[in-house]
Design an enzyme around this catalytic site. Structure first.
Site, PDB file in Angstrom:
ATOM      1  N   LYS A  97       0.875  -1.174   0.000  1.00  0.00           N
ATOM      2  CA  LYS A  97       0.000   0.000   0.000  1.00  0.00           C
ATOM      3  C   LYS A  97       0.911   1.222   0.000  1.00  0.00           C
ATOM      4  O   LYS A  97       1.736   1.395   0.900  1.00  0.00           O
ATOM      5  CB  LYS A  97      -0.882   0.000   1.252  1.00  0.00           C
ATOM      6  CG  LYS A  97      -1.717   1.273   1.372  1.00  0.00           C
ATOM      7  CD  LYS A  97      -2.488   1.324   2.676  1.00  0.00           C
ATOM      8  CE  LYS A  97      -2.821   2.769   3.008  1.00  0.00           C
ATOM      9  NZ  LYS A  97      -3.366   2.929   4.359  1.00  0.00           N
ATOM     10  N   ALA A 184      -9.363   5.235   5.178  1.00  0.00           N
ATOM     11  CA  ALA A 184      -9.202   6.399   6.053  1.00  0.00           C
ATOM     12  C   ALA A 184     -10.498   7.181   6.252  1.00  0.00           C
ATOM     13  O   ALA A 184     -11.231   7.456   5.315  1.00  0.00           O
ATOM     14  CB  ALA A 184      -8.134   7.345   5.561  1.00  0.00           C
ATOM     15  N   GLY A 185     -10.714   7.533   7.502  1.00  0.00           N
ATOM     16  CA  GLY A 185     -11.812   8.429   7.847  1.00  0.00           C
ATOM     17  C   GLY A 185     -13.080   7.734   8.288  1.00  0.00           C
ATOM     18  O   GLY A 185     -13.960   8.367   8.870  1.00  0.00           O
ATOM     19  N   ASN A 206      -8.770   1.311  10.536  1.00  0.00           N
ATOM     20  CA  ASN A 206      -7.885   1.077  11.678  1.00  0.00           C
ATOM     21  C   ASN A 206      -8.364   1.831  12.907  1.00  0.00           C
ATOM     22  O   ASN A 206      -8.825   1.220  13.862  1.00  0.00           O
ATOM     23  CB  ASN A 206      -6.435   1.450  11.366  1.00  0.00           C
ATOM     24  CG  ASN A 206      -5.528   1.236  12.575  1.00  0.00           C
ATOM     25  OD1 ASN A 206      -5.817   0.440  13.456  1.00  0.00           O
ATOM     26  ND2 ASN A 206      -4.431   1.949  12.638  1.00  0.00           N
TER      27      ASN A 206
END
Lengths: 256, 373
Positions: A97, A184-185, A206
Site C-alpha cells: 500500500k 481512512a476516515g 484502523n
C-alpha cells in the site's frame, strides 16, 4: 467463487481490510482478524522489526492473511519505492500500500508522488494499492500506471469523520475499472456499510476499531456492516425519491 | 515553504511578540475565552496562550479529556521508546545551569568508535531501535566528522538515529543526514533573548539566533523529525511554553513534511548546584502538555527520565507520545567505567520495566517506528 474480490491474482471473500498502527497491543491483531473476518492486513514497514519477534507487529498477522506492508513515513516517491523494496526483501510479499505524505497537519496524501511510486513499483511486479485523495484524473493515471486497486480517503486519517468525500468517491466507482477501496476516515460501521452500498469494493479501517472500547467486538461489528453493505449493493439498491407519488399523475392521460 | 511565512525565520516571527504584556494578557483572560479555545478545532496562538494562563488551571480536567481523545485518535494507544547515548562531555560553553559547563572540574570523556559499538550492543540487547546521541559543544573534541563516524557504527544496531548536539550549519546537517541521522533534538533552553544572554555568558552558545534557527536549517537539509523545547525552570514557564508552541507550529507550517515534536524538560539537580529560577510544578507541567496537545494535535510530545516514574506513568494518558527508557546521562555510562552525568535522572527503570508499565496502562510500547531508507 461467488462475489469474490479479485486483486493481484487472489480471490478475497472478506471486503474489510484492517490497519494495525493504533492497537494497544499487537496480540489484539489476530483476535480482531478472527472476529472481523478480515483477510488483508496492512502493517507499516517502519514498525516491522524482524530482530525482535516478540514485539514484531508483522509476526501477529495470522498466516492465512495477506500481509500488505505500507510505506507510512515516505515523503517522496523515491522513499516509498525504497520502503517497498525493503519490505519485499524482508519477506513481506508483493503487495504494497503506497502512502506518500508531505503534510503532517492533516496527513493528506501527495497524489503526484503517489503516481510516480505506483508506476515504478507496478513495473517491478508489486501488487500496488495506492492511498490517494479522491480525484478522477489521478485515479485514471494510477490505473494506467498499473495499480491493482485505488484507495481514496473518506476523510483525513484518524479523523473518524466518515465519507466526507462521498461525491468524489462515487465518481471513481463509476469511472474507474479497478476496485475502489475506501481507506481512512471511516469512523463507524454504518459508514463502512454506506461505502459498500455505494459500490466500493472494500474498506480499510484502523482507528475506529483500534481505539474502540472493545476493539475485538468493534472488529466484528465492522465485518458485519461491510457484509451487509455489500449484500445491499448486490441486491440492487432501490433509488430514493424525495417526492410523494402523485395520485393524479400529470401523464395519466397518455393512453397509447 | 507554504503559507505566508515566506523566508521569514522564526527569529523574526518571534519579534512580533517583542514587549508583549503576558501578565496583562493573563489578567484579562476570561472563562469564556478558555471555553472558546477548548471548543475550537484549530487553535490560534491567543487560544493556546489562554490555555496556558493561570485561569485555565480551573479547566485542567476538561483539557485532559480532550487532549487524551486527540492523542488516541491521532497516535493510537502507543508510546515510542528511545534512549539517549552520550558520546562526549567535552564542552566549551558556560551555560550556568549545566553539569558539563566548561569550568566544572570533571574528568572529560569521549567514546572511541569501539566503545560506541560496545555501548550500542548493550542498548540494542534491550530491543530499542531508536537512539538519541548527545555531545557537548566542542568542535575540537567532537567535530562533525567524529559524530559521523559514530553514526556509521550505530547504523548497524539502530534503525533511527537522532542527534542532540551543538547547532550546525545547513551543509553539516546534510552531511549527517546522508550518514544516517533522521532526527534532531535541540532545545532553545530559553526563548527570552535577554535571559538567554545572561545564562550563556561565554562560548559559541551565546549566539541566540544561530541556535534558534538550527531546526530550520535541519529541515531545509532534509531531516525527518525535529524536537524543540525550553528548559523549564530558567524563566517564566508560561511564556516559554508559548514560544515553544509557536516554534513548533512555525516549523510545521513551513516544513509540512517534517514530523515536529516538543519536550517539556524540567531542570534537575546537576553538578555545580545551579538552582532553578522558577518553580514548575507537576500541575504546571501537565497544563503545558495539555495546552500544547490542543494547539498542535498531531505533534509529538517527548517525556524524558528527568521526570519521576510515578508522574511518567500518568503522563502516558496525558498526551505523551515518546518516552526515554533505560537512560544514562554519563559518557560511557552503560560500560563498566563510571563518570558523572549531565544531570541526575529520576526514572531509573529499565527498558523492560518501562514496557511493562506501558502495557499495564493499556498502551503498546513501540520499539521501532522508523527505518532509515
Amino acid at each position: 467463487m461467488a462475489d469474490a474480490l479479485k486483486i493481484g491474482g487472489r480471490d478475497l471473500t472478506s471486503r474489510l481490510f484492517l490497519g494495525t498502527g493504533k492497537f494497544s497491543a499487537n496480540r489484539l491483531i489476530p483476535e480482531v482478524v478472527k472476529a472481523s473476518g478480515a483477510q488483508v492486513v496492512t502493517v507499516a514497514l517502519r514498525r516491522v522489526d524482524t530482530d525482535y519477534q516478540e514485539e514484531n507487529i508483522a509476526a501477529y498477522v495470522p498466516a492465512g492473511c495477506i500481509l500488505m506492508p505500507n510505506t507510512s513515513g515516505a515523503r517522496t516517491a523515491e522513499e516509498a519505492v525504497r520502503i517497498a523494496r525493503l519490505a519485499r526483501a524482508a519477506g513481506c510479499g508483493d503487495w504494497v500500500k503506497i502512502e506518500v505524505i508531505r503534510d503532517n497537519r492533516y496527513l493528506l496524501p501527495d497524489n503526484y508522488e503517489t503516481i510516480k511510486a505506483t508506476e515504478i513499483l507496478a513495473a517491478e511486479g508489486f501488487v500496488v494499492l495506492p492511498y490517494m485523495s479522491p480525484d478522477l484524473s489521478v485515479a485514471k493515471r494510477l490505473a494506467e500506471a498499473g495499480a491493482a486497486a485505488v484507495m481514496p480517503l473518506g476523510s483525513p486519517i484518524g479523523s473518524n469523520r466518515g465519507l466526507r468525500t462521498r461525491e468524489l468517491i462515487r465518481i471513481l466507482i463509476e469511472e474507474i475499472p479497478l476496485p475502489i477501496i475506501v481507506d481512512a476516515g471511516i469512523g463507524r460501521p454504518s459508514e463502512a456499510a454506506e461505502a459498500m452500498e455505494m459500490g466500493a469494493a472494500a474498506v480499510l479501517v484502523n482507528t475506529a476499531i483500534a481505539t474502540a472500547g472493545d476493539p475485538v467486538a468493534m472488529g466484528r461489528a465492522f465485518g458485519l456492516a461491510v457484509e451487509a453493505g455489500r449484500a445491499a449493493y448486490l441486491a440492487g439498491m432501490p433509488g430514493t425519491v424525495d417526492y410523494a407519488r402523485a395520485s393524479s399523475p400529470l401523464t395519466g392521460f397518455l393512453r397509447d | 515553504m507554504i503559507k505566508g511565512t515566506g523566508n521569514v525565520s522564526f527569529y523574526e516571527e518571534r519579534l512580533k511578540y517583542a514587549g508583549f504584556d503576558f501578565e496583562g494578557f493573563f489578567r484579562r483572560v476570561t472563562d469564556a475565552d478558555i471555553e472558546r479555545a477548548l471548543a475550537r478545532d484549530r487553535l490560534a496562538p491567543q487560544d493556546y496562550l489562554a490555555l496556558l494562563s493561570p485561569r485555565a488551571e480551573g479547566f485542567l480536567e476538561e483539557m485532559a479529556q480532550r487532549a487524551h481523545r486527540l492523542t488516541v485518535q491521532h497516535f493510537g494507544r502507543v508510546i515510542l521508546l528511545y534512549t539517549p547515548m552520550y558520546l562526549s562531555d567535552h564542552c566549551v560553553n558556560q551555560c550556568l545551569y549545566c553539569g558539563f559547563r566548561a569550568q566544572n572540574r570533571l574528568e572529560r570523556k569521549k567514546l572511541t568508535p569501539a566503545q560506541v559499538e560496545e555501548e550500542a550492543r548493550v542498548i540494542a540487547a534491550t530491543g530499542l531501535k531508536h537512539v538519541l546521541i548527545l555531545t557537548g559543544e566542542s568542535r575540537r573534541e567532537s567535530p562533525v566528522s567524529y559524530i559521523r563516524e559514530c553514526v556509521e557504527v550505530l547504523r548497524k544496531h539502530f534503525t533511527s538515529i537522532s542527534i542532540e548536539i551543538y547547532p550546525l550549519e545547513l551543509e553539516e546537517y546534510r552531511e549527517l543526514i546522508s550518514a544516517g541521522v533522521d532526527g534532531l533534538t535541540i532545545y532553545q533552553e530559553v526563548y527570552d533573548e535577554e535571559v538567554y544572554a545572561a545564562l550563556h555568558p561565554a562560548g559559541p552558545k551565546r549566539n541566540y539566533r544561530f541556535r534558534l534557527e538550527a531546526p530550520e536549517r535541519a529541515c531545509r537539509a532534509g531531516i525527518r523529525t525535529v524536537n524543540v523545547g525550553a528548559l523549564l525552570g530558567l524563566h517564566h514557564w508560561r511564556s516559554e511554553a508559548f514560544f515553544t508552541g509557536l516554534h513548533a507550529g512555525y516549523l510545521q507550517d513551513k516544513f509540512p513534511e517534517v514530523e515536529v515534536s516538543m519536550s517539556p524538560p524540567r531542570m534537575r539537580p546537576q553538578m555545580g548546584g545551579f538552582q532553578p529560577r522558577v518553580k514548575v510544578g507537576d500541575r504546571n507541567l501537565v497544563q503545558y502538555m495539555l495546552a500544547f496537545r490542543l494547539f498542535m494535535p498531531r505533534a509529538g510530545i517527548t517525556i524524558s527520565t528527568r521526570e519521576r516514574a510515578e508522574l511518567r506513568d500518568h503522563l502516558v494518558r496525558l498526551g505523551a507520545t515518546r518516552m526515554s527508557a533505560g537512560s544514562c546521562t554519563a559518557v560511557g555510562g552503560r560500560l563498566e567505567h563510571w563518570s558523572a552525568g549531565q544531570f541526575e535522572i529520576s526514572d531509573e527503570r529499565s527498558v523492560a520495566e518501562m514496557a511493562r508499565m506501558i502495557y499495564s496502562q493499556g498502551y503498546q510500547p513501540v520499539f521501532k517506528d522508523w527505518h532509515t531508507v
